[in-house]
Motif scaffolding. Structure first.
Motif, mmCIF file in Angstrom:
data_model
loop_
_atom_site.group_PDB
_atom_site.id
_atom_site.type_symbol
_atom_site.label_atom_id
_atom_site.label_comp_id
_atom_site.label_asym_id
_atom_site.label_seq_id
_atom_site.Cartn_x
_atom_site.Cartn_y
_atom_site.Cartn_z
ATOM 1 N N PRO A 153 0.834 -1.204 0.000
ATOM 2 C CA PRO A 153 0.000 0.000 0.000
ATOM 3 C C PRO A 153 0.869 1.254 0.000
ATOM 4 O O PRO A 153 1.842 1.355 0.752
ATOM 5 C CB PRO A 153 -0.798 -0.125 1.301
ATOM 6 C CG PRO A 153 -0.881 -1.599 1.538
ATOM 7 C CD PRO A 153 0.452 -2.131 1.093
ATOM 8 N N GLY A 154 0.537 2.190 -0.865
ATOM 9 C CA GLY A 154 1.318 3.414 -0.988
ATOM 10 C C GLY A 154 2.380 3.352 -2.060
ATOM 11 O O GLY A 154 2.963 4.392 -2.415
ATOM 12 N N ALA A 155 2.665 2.172 -2.593
ATOM 13 C CA ALA A 155 3.682 2.041 -3.632
ATOM 14 C C ALA A 155 3.300 2.875 -4.853
ATOM 15 O O ALA A 155 2.142 2.931 -5.255
ATOM 16 C CB ALA A 155 3.845 0.578 -4.032
ATOM 17 N N GLU A 156 4.285 3.527 -5.457
ATOM 18 C CA GLU A 156 4.032 4.364 -6.623
ATOM 19 C C GLU A 156 3.907 3.516 -7.886
ATOM 20 O O GLU A 156 4.622 2.528 -8.066
ATOM 21 C CB GLU A 156 5.150 5.382 -6.819
ATOM 22 C CG GLU A 156 5.115 6.549 -5.862
ATOM 23 C CD GLU A 156 6.055 7.660 -6.302
ATOM 24 O OE1 GLU A 156 6.907 7.429 -7.188
ATOM 25 O OE2 GLU A 156 5.951 8.774 -5.763
ATOM 26 N N VAL A 157 3.000 3.952 -8.739
ATOM 27 C CA VAL A 157 2.860 3.386 -10.082
ATOM 28 C C VAL A 157 2.862 4.575 -11.029
ATOM 29 O O VAL A 157 1.970 5.418 -10.983
ATOM 30 C CB VAL A 157 1.542 2.602 -10.237
ATOM 31 C CG1 VAL A 157 1.451 1.986 -11.625
ATOM 32 C CG2 VAL A 157 1.424 1.525 -9.157
ATOM 33 N N VAL A 158 3.885 4.683 -11.864
ATOM 34 C CA VAL A 158 4.045 5.833 -12.751
ATOM 35 C C VAL A 158 3.762 5.407 -14.188
ATOM 36 O O VAL A 158 4.359 4.450 -14.684
ATOM 37 C CB VAL A 158 5.464 6.427 -12.646
ATOM 38 C CG1 VAL A 158 5.579 7.666 -13.539
ATOM 39 C CG2 VAL A 158 5.796 6.777 -11.196
ATOM 40 N N VAL A 159 2.852 6.113 -14.829
ATOM 41 C CA VAL A 159 2.472 5.790 -16.200
ATOM 42 C C VAL A 159 2.885 6.929 -17.131
ATOM 43 O O VAL A 159 2.521 8.092 -16.905
ATOM 44 C CB VAL A 159 0.955 5.552 -16.323
ATOM 45 C CG1 VAL A 159 0.587 5.216 -17.769
ATOM 46 C CG2 VAL A 159 0.516 4.434 -15.380
ATOM 47 N N GLU A 160 3.660 6.603 -18.162
ATOM 48 C CA GLU A 160 3.982 7.567 -19.215
ATOM 49 C C GLU A 160 2.899 7.486 -20.283
ATOM 50 O O GLU A 160 2.432 6.395 -20.624
ATOM 51 C CB GLU A 160 5.347 7.250 -19.825
ATOM 52 C CG GLU A 160 6.498 7.379 -18.845
ATOM 53 C CD GLU A 160 7.823 7.029 -19.488
ATOM 54 O OE1 GLU A 160 7.931 7.077 -20.732
ATOM 55 O OE2 GLU A 160 8.762 6.691 -18.740
ATOM 56 N N ARG A 161 2.533 8.653 -20.831
ATOM 57 C CA ARG A 161 1.431 8.705 -21.785
ATOM 58 C C ARG A 161 1.902 9.229 -23.144
ATOM 59 O O ARG A 161 2.940 9.890 -23.250
ATOM 60 C CB ARG A 161 0.300 9.572 -21.217
ATOM 61 C CG ARG A 161 -0.105 9.151 -19.813
ATOM 62 C CD ARG A 161 -1.376 9.769 -19.301
ATOM 63 N NE ARG A 161 -1.696 11.082 -19.824
ATOM 64 C CZ ARG A 161 -2.940 11.545 -19.942
ATOM 65 N NH1 ARG A 161 -3.969 10.806 -19.568
ATOM 66 N NH2 ARG A 161 -3.171 12.761 -20.413
ATOM 67 N N GLU A 162 1.121 8.941 -24.132
ATOM 68 C CA GLU A 162 1.488 9.269 -25.513
ATOM 69 C C GLU A 162 1.662 10.759 -25.723
ATOM 70 O O GLU A 162 2.446 11.194 -26.585
ATOM 71 C CB GLU A 162 0.413 8.719 -26.450
ATOM 72 C CG GLU A 162 0.803 8.631 -27.900
ATOM 73 C CD GLU A 162 -0.234 7.876 -28.706
ATOM 74 O OE1 GLU A 162 0.153 6.937 -29.426
ATOM 75 O OE2 GLU A 162 -1.440 8.214 -28.611
ATOM 76 N N ASP A 163 0.934 11.586 -24.950
ATOM 77 C CA ASP A 163 1.038 13.031 -25.123
ATOM 78 C C ASP A 163 2.254 13.628 -24.429
ATOM 79 O O ASP A 163 2.424 14.846 -24.395
ATOM 80 C CB ASP A 163 -0.247 13.723 -24.647
ATOM 81 C CG ASP A 163 -0.511 13.534 -23.148
ATOM 82 O OD1 ASP A 163 0.333 12.929 -22.457
ATOM 83 O OD2 ASP A 163 -1.573 13.986 -22.666
ATOM 84 N N GLY A 164 3.115 12.786 -23.860
ATOM 85 C CA GLY A 164 4.329 13.253 -23.203
ATOM 86 C C GLY A 164 4.178 13.488 -21.711
ATOM 87 O O GLY A 164 5.166 13.749 -21.014
ATOM 88 N N SER A 165 2.980 13.390 -21.206
ATOM 89 C CA SER A 165 2.741 13.586 -19.773
ATOM 90 C C SER A 165 2.953 12.282 -19.015
ATOM 91 O O SER A 165 3.010 11.199 -19.589
ATOM 92 C CB SER A 165 1.316 14.093 -19.539
ATOM 93 O OG SER A 165 0.367 13.098 -19.914
ATOM 94 N N THR A 166 3.056 12.411 -17.703
ATOM 95 C CA THR A 166 3.107 11.245 -16.824
ATOM 96 C C THR A 166 2.048 11.410 -15.739
ATOM 97 O O THR A 166 1.673 12.540 -15.395
ATOM 98 C CB THR A 166 4.482 11.066 -16.157
ATOM 99 O OG1 THR A 166 4.766 12.219 -15.351
ATOM 100 C CG2 THR A 166 5.578 10.873 -17.195
ATOM 101 N N VAL A 167 1.576 10.299 -15.237
ATOM 102 C CA VAL A 167 0.603 10.330 -14.150
ATOM 103 C C VAL A 167 1.033 9.299 -13.118
ATOM 104 O O VAL A 167 1.439 8.191 -13.465
ATOM 105 C CB VAL A 167 -0.831 10.054 -14.659
ATOM 106 C CG1 VAL A 167 -0.920 8.757 -15.426
ATOM 107 C CG2 VAL A 167 -1.839 10.065 -13.505
#
Length: 223
Positions: A153-167
């Motif tokens: 719980p609390g672990a980060e999950v970072v997603v890179e997106r096609e528009d150059g942003s990350t979430v």
């Protein structure tokens, strides 16, 4: 029915609606291939067993309620990569449609190092649950989602997106369900915020039937 179609049909059930105007995938098993020798620990009967780590299942932490007001969300953009710092994992993501029979998209057995995003649903950062599906293992060894069950719980999950942003998302809970008792509305239903679901196989493995469960990591948008 072809051998391919039989394998697909064995993975789950068809598309159905669990909430008004929300069409979701319904599945009991999400692995396209049964490995000849699973990576999971095997017992003396030749069966493999994989479970979620102790203390990471927190059902009360998961947001499964319909939105009461319009939340902050990001514009739609396809995910391209997934980073799991806790696991030191960096995974390529590709978009895919549901299988012809309505079952969830799963990477081919020879493409087990990538994860599939169901592009019929939200993209990561949009309101609702974005679905990423990956294999637990393959005949070559651990696959893209081999250690999803150990996320804390609390672990980060970072997603890179096609528009150059990350979430960035934070893990809320990691849960395991038998294939014949998969909580469709909980996993796929509407949520108040942008959510992420990482889905793979789990439970007991046998040469005859493959894995008998699914592991789902639930995560909520952080930034």
């Amino acid at each position: 029915m072809t051998t391919r179609q039989q394998r697909v049909a064995a993975r789950g059930r068809r598309l159905e609606t669990v909430a008004a105007a929300v069409t979701v995938l319904v599945a009991g098993a999400l692995c396209a291939a049964v490995p000849a020798e699973p990576v999971a620990e095997r017992d003396d009967r030749g069966a493999g067993l994989t479970m979620v780590a102790e203390g990471v299942s927190r059902p009360d932490a998961v947001d499964t309620e319909p939105p009461e007001a319009e939340p902050f969300v990001m514009p739609r953009s396809a995910p391209t990569r997934l980073s799991l710092p806790q696991l030191d994992a960096d995974i390529e993501v590709f978009g895919a449609d549901a299988e012809p029979d309505g079952t969830p998209p799963v990477p081919e057995k020879d493409d087990a190092d990538r994860a599939a995003w169901w592009r019929g649903g939200p993209s990561p950062g949009q309101q609702g649950p974005a679905l990423l599906v990956g294999h637990l293992d393959s005949v070559k060894g651990p696959a893209a989602f081999a250690r999803i069950g150990s996320l804390k719980p609390g672990a980060e999950v970072v997603v890179e997106r096609e528009d150059g942003s990350t979430v960035t998302f934070a893990v809320d809970s990691v849960e395991q369900y038998a294939k014949d008792d998969f909580p469709n509305a909980r996993v796929y239903g509407p949520t108040k915020t942008a959510q992420l679901r990482l889905i793979t196989c789990g439970g007991t493995w046998t040469k005859k039937d493959g894995y008998d469960a699914n592991i789902v990591a639930f995560a909520t948008i952080r930034s």
